[in-house]
Design an enzyme around this catalytic site. Sequence first.
Site, short mmCIF file in Angstrom:
data_model
loop_
_atom_site.label_atom_id
_atom_site.label_comp_id
_atom_site.label_asym_id
_atom_site.label_seq_id
_atom_site.Cartn_x
_atom_site.Cartn_y
_atom_site.Cartn_z
N HIS A 79 3.73 12.22 10.06
CA HIS A 79 2.37 12.23 9.51
C HIS A 79 1.52 13.27 10.23
O HIS A 79 0.82 14.06 9.61
CB HIS A 79 1.78 10.83 9.70
N LYS A 125 0.86 -1.20 0.00
CA LYS A 125 0.00 0.00 0.00
C LYS A 125 0.89 1.24 0.00
O LYS A 125 0.63 2.23 -0.69
CB LYS A 125 -0.94 -0.02 1.21
C1 MEV Z 1 0.45 4.67 4.90
O1 MEV Z 1 -0.41 5.25 3.92
C2 MEV Z 1 1.46 3.75 4.26
C3 MEV Z 1 2.34 2.97 5.25
O2 MEV Z 1 1.52 2.26 6.16
C4 MEV Z 1 3.19 2.03 4.42
C5 MEV Z 1 3.98 1.04 5.25
O3 MEV Z 1 3.61 0.72 6.40
O4 MEV Z 1 4.99 0.53 4.70
C6 MEV Z 1 3.19 3.91 6.07
#
Ligand code: MEV
Length: 431
Positions: free
Chosen positions: A387, A273
């Site tokens: 974030h 994702k």
């Molecule tokens: C968030 O949109 C994407 C992540 O969860 C990807 C990952 O955990 O590698 C930060």
Amino acid sequence: MTNGTTSQISSRLENVRDLRPEERLDLVAKTVGLDDADRATLAGHDVLPLSLANGMIENVIGKFELPLAVASNFTINGKDYLIPMVVEEPSVVAAASYMAKIARNCGGFHTSSDRPIMRAQIQVVGLNDPHGAKQRLLAAEAELRQMCNARDEVLVALGGGCIGIEVHVFETSAVGPMAVLHILVDVRDAMGANAVNSMAETIAPRVAEISGGHTRLRILSNLADRRLARAYVTLTPDALTTKTMQGDDVIDGMIEAYALAQIDPYRAATHNKGVMNGIDPVVVATGNDWRAIEAGAHAWAARSGRYTSLTTWERGVDGTLTGTIEMPMALGLVGGATKTHPAAQAVLRVLGVSSAQELAEVTVAVGLAQNMAALRALATEGIQKGHMALHARNIAILAGATGSQIEAVAKVIAEQGHVSVQAAKDVLAKL
Ligand code: MEV
């Protein structure tokens, strides 16, 4: 298609974060040499007239807007690119730009790709002898290929066209044996769905005659495994050192994080994702079919029978970290919304790619950068801090902050660790 400048651009946009959107657009337009029409289009003033939207899909009632941003710092095969991205999630564009900055100090991203070959499937049922049918179809390859190519002389004139066939035999519990004929078609700069679907429908009656069965499905496969794009990046420990961690430890953490994605589908889904966080925004910005890209990506990730990571991360003997990505990338420069959506055309001019293959390579490099960002954050301070700092800006706006208040309020609530509209309102009242 190329961007407006003939010389190399620099994707280093100094202090771009501190600019207002209009100023950023001016800087991008100047950097890549956009004309006033493209500049106006990207500014977003009635870009997609309702009449055009109404012609694109059915039952149109309006339009739906999303932010368009540009990721900076990308160097791919020694060439700088500004990467347009359409996405609603905070921190995606910032993360891509930051990772591209780290990568460019280590030589940037390197890419390669296959010829743009798509598959379409023709399902043949009602067969007693599917293996015999397979041999009869393979014997007729030249005739079937010629029929496909007669269907699309323009594609053939461009150097594309059907290059061969495969026949796969299955035993099914529901309807017994079947043979599935694949046509393999070089679709040049198209995504290719229309080209291969038309060819499949054209030859299906002849396939039925030759095989002795009935043809049913005639449709492309989104598992575009003959149209792979690849990227890699090699990073030194120094380049990955943070305020609180040595680069070697960051590398250990990133490889440990990757190891879990390699083995565990629960983690691989989230890991991938994160990869798609980089890929989809470019696919959307260029007017391409993001559902096709998603379908191909996840089918490819599951090709061994176990869903796994789209990327790999390894430490070399010299202690550097190399990340790689390889996946199907069925993107077009012509046809569909890429052609009809005015913003997609302007976006392609910002990107400055001259072929669908180049677009595919740039796109997977952005996916790798995004994965690098997630692993680096997860291996160090976790993702929430960065974030939340960016999310705080949205919350500040929701609380009523405007202009310079946005940064000021966002900074306070992010530092306090209370990123809520109420906390933002309280800070705003005190400002
Ligand atoms: C968030 O949109 C994407 C992540 O969860 C990807 C990952 O955990 O590698 C930060």
